[in-house]
Scaffold this active site. Sequence first.
Site, PDB file in Angstrom:
ATOM      1  N   GLU A   1       7.787  -8.814 -11.397  1.00  0.00           N
ATOM      2  CA  GLU A   1       6.933  -7.690 -11.015  1.00  0.00           C
ATOM      3  C   GLU A   1       7.753  -6.407 -10.935  1.00  0.00           C
ATOM      4  OE1 GLU A   1       3.907  -8.077  -7.873  1.00  0.00           O
ATOM      5  OE2 GLU A   1       5.000  -6.455  -6.856  1.00  0.00           O
TER       6      GLU A   1
ATOM      7  N   PHE B   1       7.347  -1.836 -10.590  1.00  0.00           N
ATOM      8  CA  PHE B   1       6.475  -0.704 -10.294  1.00  0.00           C
ATOM      9  C   PHE B   1       6.908   0.476 -11.162  1.00  0.00           C
ATOM     10  CE2 PHE B   1      10.012  -0.183  -7.309  1.00  0.00           C
ATOM     11  CZ  PHE B   1      10.319   1.163  -7.459  1.00  0.00           C
TER      12      PHE B   1
ATOM     13  N   GLY C   1      -6.678  -3.505  -2.222  1.00  0.00           N
ATOM     14  CA  GLY C   1      -5.873  -2.370  -1.799  1.00  0.00           C
ATOM     15  C   GLY C   1      -6.244  -1.981  -0.382  1.00  0.00           C
ATOM     16  N   ASP C   2      -5.514  -0.997   0.153  1.00  0.00           N
ATOM     17  CA  ASP C   2      -5.814  -0.518   1.498  1.00  0.00           C
ATOM     18  C   ASP C   2      -6.988   0.444   1.459  1.00  0.00           C
ATOM     19  OD1 ASP C   2      -3.715  -1.585   3.398  1.00  0.00           O
ATOM     20  OD2 ASP C   2      -2.483  -0.819   1.759  1.00  0.00           O
TER      21      ASP C   2
ATOM     22  N   TRP D   1      -0.044  -0.861  -9.477  1.00  0.00           N
ATOM     23  CA  TRP D   1      -0.986   0.255  -9.589  1.00  0.00           C
ATOM     24  C   TRP D   1      -0.942   1.025  -8.292  1.00  0.00           C
ATOM     25  CZ3 TRP D   1      -4.431   1.799 -13.434  1.00  0.00           C
ATOM     26  CH2 TRP D   1      -5.516   2.580 -13.057  1.00  0.00           C
TER      27      TRP D   1
ATOM     28  N   TYR E   1      -3.024 -14.435   0.669  1.00  0.00           N
ATOM     29  CA  TYR E   1      -2.115 -14.101   1.758  1.00  0.00           C
ATOM     30  C   TYR E   1      -1.853 -15.344   2.607  1.00  0.00           C
ATOM     31  CZ  TYR E   1      -3.702  -9.608   0.104  1.00  0.00           C
ATOM     32  OH  TYR E   1      -4.012  -8.551  -0.714  1.00  0.00           O
TER      33      TYR E   1
END
Length: 603
Positions: free
Chosen positions: A20, A22, A111-112, A52, A154
């Site tokens: 992974e 970014f 996402g948050d 993202w 999670y």
Amino acid sequence: MKITDKIQNHNPSCPFFTFEFFPPRTDQGFENLISRISRLSVLNPLAISITWGAGGSTKERTLDLAGVVQAEYGLDTILHLTCTNMEQGMLDDTLKTAKDRGIQNILALRGDPPRGEEEWMPTDTRFTHGADLVAYIRSLPEYSSHFCIGVAAYPDGHTGQLHEERAEIEFLKTKVDAGADFIVTQLFYDVDGFLHWVRKVRDAGITVPIIPGIMPIQTYSSFLRLTKLTGARVPVSVMAALDPIRNDDQLVKDYGVQLAVEMIKQLTTEGGIPGVHICTLNLEKSVQRVLEELKWAGSPATVQNKLIEDSPTQNELTVTPSTAASSAAQGLANIPAVHGEAGPGELNNASSWDDFPNGRFGDFKSPAFGSSGLWGGPALGYAELISQSGHPRTLDDLTRIFINYLRSQIPTTPFSPMPLSPESLMILPHLERLTRRGLWTVGSQPAVDGANSNDDVVGWGPRAGYVFQKGFVEFFCEESEVDKIERQVQQRGNGWVHWFAGNKNGACRGNVPEGGRNAVTWGVFPGQEIVQTTIIERESFVSWKDEAFSIWSEWASLYRPQSEERLLLERVRDERWLVSVVHHDYRDSQALWAFIFDETSVE
């Protein structure tokens, strides 16, 4: 190729791995990440994933990076997407671009939220949960069969939710029932707990592949930060092993490699897990070492032939991280300049640029420059932010928030996701003095002249070294204060002071020469060149400045439109400047503050 097809066709006797990355915030960091991916690609990952940014903030860089990797290196990519601030038009455009670039794998994340948990107000009500993204993609004939869709899970619980484990598993099943093909998990360090969780997931009728997220520990401070942000449970044995070596970054990194190796071995042997997802944080050496220890670095014959022209013995057919990196480095001479290294002399040590990250700023050319958190999310959950920042309606209210943070009466601010560091306590009276005057400090460090590298407060890197720091401070202020600082530097700086100031609208002022770079943290260690870990120059400052003003926007979004709180925070965002001041006399611990508080400077 779809990752589920690759997993199905993968040799079960040889576990797979994915990487992974970014998108870096700067152009040179982006270009040099391509070179880093080139070196790691010859280790034959099953796929790589590209994060993202929240609200699509890295949309173009994410798509560009995924497209280049897919086209130039033939690596299947997994494109992350989040619900935060997602609109149908943006999603449709992204899906079309991804398909046009040959990308077939999506990781759909919630996402948050852009508001507090009690006020989840998505930009488009169709995209409130990860399951909504999955269902929408599956509803489109032109994309339904084209994309293989993954979702997040999670094992230690979701930090933004208060649901019990059974409810979390039901949410996961909802995403799978909506059409998800595979699962990638949040990082964890409790393998026994993870395997127990997997059994519960399977008992719930979820049969799609589960790929566990593994993040090798890089530094003690980053480990504490990430486990806090993710809510990952840390076994007592791990903390016991880290505590005596926490001030030796090299030993921490070594332990991180060994812990990752032990975890992966337990997962793939005892747990029967077919492969793992390695969160690289855009760093490469620990990843290489983990694969070398696992003896997973061998590649298929096609890759071996590509790497090794002469192969008289079987031993020479074994690809290790070191031979792979060497081969990739040699091959970089044939790669166009836009994808090359930063410049002459940097090729041989590019993999070591960020061995010991120390502070927010690194080399802006580094692929790891600009890390903002796992999977592109903000540093803190929005519910946590609003609980700590309260309801500021005046400038004095904001000053109190920053003062309360400095006095440890609140553990975080939107600009500081962790409690005040012991290092900041060394200059606390100065920070309080600035902040009380309405110059809200958001970054600083004391001057240090040759402290031991294992010092409990300012030490970093391996033992038997010395570390140095120039004093600097960053704060938000009104433009009139910027004018005063500029005059003071001209009249009394005497070449010792460099500064930058920028605002939301793109203005940038300062006295750093074009191309000038201020190394404000560096270390001297046995058997190594001098290591510069914290650098302030125009590009890195502008990158941080843009992020800092976006934080004001996110903070304002916690409150309803036209509320006093939102209007205040938006006005501050639009009118204030971010200032960074560096004093080069690192031998005088008071030099910066004597300059800042001179009666003719900013008073």
